[in-house]
Design a protein around this motif. Structure first.
Motif, PDB file in Angstrom:
ATOM      1  N   ALA A  63       0.832  -1.211   0.000  1.00 23.23           N
ATOM      2  CA  ALA A  63       0.000   0.000   0.000  1.00 23.23           C
ATOM      3  C   ALA A  63       0.863   1.257   0.000  1.00 23.23           C
ATOM      4  O   ALA A  63       0.571   2.219  -0.722  1.00 23.23           O
ATOM      5  CB  ALA A  63      -0.945  -0.006   1.200  1.00 23.23           C
ATOM      6  N   ASP A  64       1.926   1.261   0.791  1.00 17.65           N
ATOM      7  CA  ASP A  64       2.828   2.418   0.821  1.00 17.65           C
ATOM      8  C   ASP A  64       3.506   2.625  -0.530  1.00 17.65           C
ATOM      9  O   ASP A  64       3.610   3.762  -1.004  1.00 17.65           O
ATOM     10  CB  ASP A  64       3.894   2.243   1.908  1.00 17.65           C
ATOM     11  CG  ASP A  64       3.340   2.357   3.314  1.00 17.65           C
ATOM     12  OD1 ASP A  64       2.188   2.829   3.481  1.00 17.65           O
ATOM     13  OD2 ASP A  64       4.052   1.951   4.261  1.00 17.65           O
ATOM     14  N   SER A  65       3.962   1.544  -1.144  1.00 13.95           N
ATOM     15  CA  SER A  65       4.614   1.647  -2.453  1.00 13.95           C
ATOM     16  C   SER A  65       3.632   2.157  -3.506  1.00 13.95           C
ATOM     17  O   SER A  65       3.967   3.028  -4.310  1.00 13.95           O
ATOM     18  CB  SER A  65       5.175   0.295  -2.895  1.00 13.95           C
ATOM     19  OG  SER A  65       6.250  -0.077  -2.092  1.00 13.95           O
ATOM     20  N   LEU A  66       2.426   1.620  -3.475  1.00 14.10           N
ATOM     21  CA  LEU A  66       1.410   2.035  -4.438  1.00 14.10           C
ATOM     22  C   LEU A  66       1.076   3.522  -4.286  1.00 14.10           C
ATOM     23  O   LEU A  66       1.029   4.258  -5.270  1.00 14.10           O
ATOM     24  CB  LEU A  66       0.143   1.192  -4.272  1.00 14.10           C
ATOM     25  CG  LEU A  66      -0.990   1.481  -5.235  1.00 14.10           C
ATOM     26  CD1 LEU A  66      -0.578   1.206  -6.676  1.00 14.10           C
ATOM     27  CD2 LEU A  66      -2.216   0.657  -4.861  1.00 14.10           C
ATOM     28  N   SER A  67       0.882   3.977  -3.058  1.00  9.91           N
ATOM     29  CA  SER A  67       0.517   5.381  -2.848  1.00  9.91           C
ATOM     30  C   SER A  67       1.667   6.316  -3.221  1.00  9.91           C
ATOM     31  O   SER A  67       1.434   7.448  -3.640  1.00  9.91           O
ATOM     32  CB  SER A  67       0.039   5.634  -1.424  1.00  9.91           C
ATOM     33  OG  SER A  67       1.098   5.502  -0.517  1.00  9.91           O
ATOM     34  N   SER A  68       2.914   5.844  -3.117  1.00  6.70           N
ATOM     35  CA  SER A  68       4.048   6.680  -3.514  1.00  6.70           C
ATOM     36  C   SER A  68       4.112   6.840  -5.035  1.00  6.70           C
ATOM     37  O   SER A  68       4.668   7.812  -5.535  1.00  6.70           O
ATOM     38  CB  SER A  68       5.365   6.106  -2.991  1.00  6.70           C
ATOM     39  OG  SER A  68       5.778   4.988  -3.749  1.00  6.70           O
ATOM     40  N   LEU A  69       3.517   5.896  -5.755  1.00  7.59           N
ATOM     41  CA  LEU A  69       3.506   5.970  -7.217  1.00  7.59           C
ATOM     42  C   LEU A  69       2.393   6.857  -7.748  1.00  7.59           C
ATOM     43  O   LEU A  69       2.599   7.645  -8.667  1.00  7.59           O
ATOM     44  CB  LEU A  69       3.342   4.562  -7.808  1.00  7.59           C
ATOM     45  CG  LEU A  69       4.514   3.632  -7.637  1.00  7.59           C
ATOM     46  CD1 LEU A  69       4.126   2.222  -8.051  1.00  7.59           C
ATOM     47  CD2 LEU A  69       5.695   4.118  -8.455  1.00  7.59           C
ATOM     48  N   ASP A  70       1.200   6.687  -7.193  1.00 13.04           N
ATOM     49  CA  ASP A  70       0.043   7.429  -7.691  1.00 13.04           C
ATOM     50  C   ASP A  70      -1.033   7.438  -6.609  1.00 13.04           C
ATOM     51  O   ASP A  70      -1.713   6.438  -6.401  1.00 13.04           O
ATOM     52  CB  ASP A  70      -0.488   6.775  -8.960  1.00 13.04           C
ATOM     53  CG  ASP A  70      -1.565   7.602  -9.654  1.00 13.04           C
ATOM     54  OD1 ASP A  70      -2.245   8.402  -8.976  1.00 13.04           O
ATOM     55  OD2 ASP A  70      -1.722   7.438 -10.873  1.00 13.04           O
ATOM     56  N   SER A  71      -1.177   8.562  -5.954  1.00 10.83           N
ATOM     57  CA  SER A  71      -2.131   8.649  -4.840  1.00 10.83           C
ATOM     58  C   SER A  71      -3.585   8.626  -5.303  1.00 10.83           C
ATOM     59  O   SER A  71      -4.489   8.481  -4.493  1.00 10.83           O
ATOM     60  CB  SER A  71      -1.859   9.903  -4.007  1.00 10.83           C
ATOM     61  OG  SER A  71      -2.002  11.058  -4.813  1.00 10.83           O
ATOM     62  N   SER A  72      -3.820   8.741  -6.609  1.00  8.82           N
ATOM     63  CA  SER A  72      -5.201   8.708  -7.102  1.00  8.82           C
ATOM     64  C   SER A  72      -5.722   7.285  -7.274  1.00  8.82           C
ATOM     65  O   SER A  72      -6.913   7.078  -7.486  1.00  8.82           O
ATOM     66  CB  SER A  72      -5.317   9.465  -8.429  1.00  8.82           C
ATOM     67  OG  SER A  72      -4.698   8.728  -9.474  1.00  8.82           O
ATOM     68  N   ILE A  73      -4.846   6.293  -7.192  1.00  3.98           N
ATOM     69  CA  ILE A  73      -5.274   4.904  -7.323  1.00  3.98           C
ATOM     70  C   ILE A  73      -5.867   4.458  -5.995  1.00  3.98           C
ATOM     71  O   ILE A  73      -5.247   4.584  -4.947  1.00  3.98           O
ATOM     72  CB  ILE A  73      -4.105   3.988  -7.717  1.00  3.98           C
ATOM     73  CG1 ILE A  73      -3.604   4.357  -9.115  1.00  3.98           C
ATOM     74  CG2 ILE A  73      -4.530   2.520  -7.668  1.00  3.98           C
ATOM     75  CD1 ILE A  73      -2.367   3.598  -9.540  1.00  3.98           C
ATOM     76  N   MET A  74      -7.082   3.936  -6.060  1.00  2.00           N
ATOM     77  CA  MET A  74      -7.742   3.425  -4.857  1.00  2.00           C
ATOM     78  C   MET A  74      -7.188   2.037  -4.560  1.00  2.00           C
ATOM     79  O   MET A  74      -7.072   1.199  -5.451  1.00  2.00           O
ATOM     80  CB  MET A  74      -9.245   3.363  -5.086  1.00  2.00           C
ATOM     81  CG  MET A  74     -10.035   2.962  -3.882  1.00  2.00           C
ATOM     82  SD  MET A  74     -11.803   3.082  -4.274  1.00  2.00           S
ATOM     83  CE  MET A  74     -12.464   2.197  -2.902  1.00  2.00           C
ATOM     84  N   TYR A  75      -6.861   1.799  -3.302  1.00  4.27           N
ATOM     85  CA  TYR A  75      -6.282   0.532  -2.871  1.00  4.27           C
ATOM     86  C   TYR A  75      -7.283  -0.195  -1.984  1.00  4.27           C
ATOM     87  O   TYR A  75      -7.863   0.394  -1.071  1.00  4.27           O
ATOM     88  CB  TYR A  75      -4.985   0.799  -2.090  1.00  4.27           C
ATOM     89  CG  TYR A  75      -4.462  -0.395  -1.347  1.00  4.27           C
ATOM     90  CD1 TYR A  75      -3.789  -1.408  -2.016  1.00  4.27           C
ATOM     91  CD2 TYR A  75      -4.632  -0.519   0.028  1.00  4.27           C
ATOM     92  CE1 TYR A  75      -3.307  -2.511  -1.329  1.00  4.27           C
ATOM     93  CE2 TYR A  75      -4.142  -1.614   0.718  1.00  4.27           C
ATOM     94  CZ  TYR A  75      -3.481  -2.607   0.038  1.00  4.27           C
ATOM     95  OH  TYR A  75      -3.013  -3.696   0.709  1.00  4.27           O
ATOM     96  N   GLN A  76      -7.472  -1.492  -2.266  1.00  6.48           N
ATOM     97  CA  GLN A  76      -8.312  -2.330  -1.425  1.00  6.48           C
ATOM     98  C   GLN A  76      -7.570  -3.627  -1.164  1.00  6.48           C
ATOM     99  O   GLN A  76      -6.697  -4.015  -1.937  1.00  6.48           O
ATOM    100  CB  GLN A  76      -9.651  -2.592  -2.099  1.00  6.48           C
ATOM    101  CG  GLN A  76     -10.424  -1.310  -2.293  1.00  6.48           C
ATOM    102  CD  GLN A  76     -11.762  -1.518  -2.959  1.00  6.48           C
ATOM    103  OE1 GLN A  76     -11.917  -2.381  -3.795  1.00  6.48           O
ATOM    104  NE2 GLN A  76     -12.711  -0.703  -2.586  1.00  6.48           N
ATOM    105  N   GLU A  77      -7.944  -4.296  -0.086  1.00  6.22           N
ATOM    106  CA  GLU A  77      -7.233  -5.519   0.266  1.00  6.22           C
ATOM    107  C   GLU A  77      -8.161  -6.573   0.839  1.00  6.22           C
ATOM    108  O   GLU A  77      -9.257  -6.271   1.312  1.00  6.22           O
ATOM    109  CB  GLU A  77      -6.112  -5.218   1.261  1.00  6.22           C
ATOM    110  CG  GLU A  77      -6.589  -4.677   2.576  1.00  6.22           C
ATOM    111  CD  GLU A  77      -5.459  -4.290   3.521  1.00  6.22           C
ATOM    112  OE1 GLU A  77      -5.631  -4.508   4.734  1.00  6.22           O
ATOM    113  OE2 GLU A  77      -4.421  -3.775   3.069  1.00  6.22           O
ATOM    114  N   ALA A  78      -7.674  -7.814   0.770  1.00  7.15           N
ATOM    115  CA  ALA A  78      -8.337  -8.956   1.390  1.00  7.15           C
ATOM    116  C   ALA A  78      -7.239  -9.850   1.949  1.00  7.15           C
ATOM    117  O   ALA A  78      -6.101  -9.820   1.476  1.00  7.15           O
ATOM    118  CB  ALA A  78      -9.175  -9.715   0.370  1.00  7.15           C
ATOM    119  N   VAL A  79      -7.602 -10.654   2.957  1.00  2.85           N
ATOM    120  CA  VAL A  79      -6.596 -11.457   3.657  1.00  2.85           C
ATOM    121  C   VAL A  79      -6.455 -12.887   3.128  1.00  2.85           C
ATOM    122  O   VAL A  79      -5.539 -13.595   3.521  1.00  2.85           O
ATOM    123  CB  VAL A  79      -6.862 -11.476   5.179  1.00  2.85           C
ATOM    124  CG1 VAL A  79      -6.760 -10.079   5.758  1.00  2.85           C
ATOM    125  CG2 VAL A  79      -8.202 -12.103   5.500  1.00  2.85           C
TER     126      VAL A  79
END
Length: 130
Positions: free
Chosen positions: A18-34
């Motif tokens: 999530a940190d890596s993704l947000s550093s690339l493009d903060s406009s991308i929505m991130y979701q997760e599952a376990v």
């Protein structure tokens, strides 16, 4: 808005991703599952937005990534979503399974944040055009 969905049982891996993704493009929505079951339930709920790209770990409890990949590629509403295998495995057997079940790409998890960010960036550019 583009949506990236990470399915991974390791909380540290999810946080770093999530940190890596947000550093690339903060406009991308991130979701997760376990795990795969959690992911499938979220997708089928109707309250969870359909992702544009899925990163999928292979080795998880309850429903592993192999089972999830097979199920999602058989589901009419989700089969077109690109799935990137994102695993500590680099075995030829896992790569072959991923290819046979229509995974779009196979990434071995990096333990360097710089390398992880590079790999995520490449995948996002290839599949989301971002």
């Amino acid at each position: 808005m583009k949506i990236v969905f990470l399915i991974d049982d390791d909380a540290d891996d999810r946080e770093i991703f999530a940190d890596s993704l947000s550093s690339l493009d903060s406009s991308i929505m991130y979701q997760e599952a376990v795990n795969g079951q959690d992911a499938f339930e979220k997708l089928l709920s109707g309250t969870f937005p359909k992702p544009d790209l899925i990163f999928l770990d292979l080795n998880m409890p309850i429903m592993d990534g192999r089972t999830f990949l097979k199920k999602i590629k058989e589901h009419k509403d989700f089969s077109a979503i690109p799935v990137i295998i994102y695993s500590t495995s680099s075995s030829d057997h896992d790569k072959q399974y991923a290819s046979q079940h229509q995974a779009a790409m196979f990434l071995t998890k990096q333990y360097s944040i710089a390398l992880l960010t590079r790999d995520i960036k490449q995948a996002i550019e290839n599949f989301l055009g971002v």
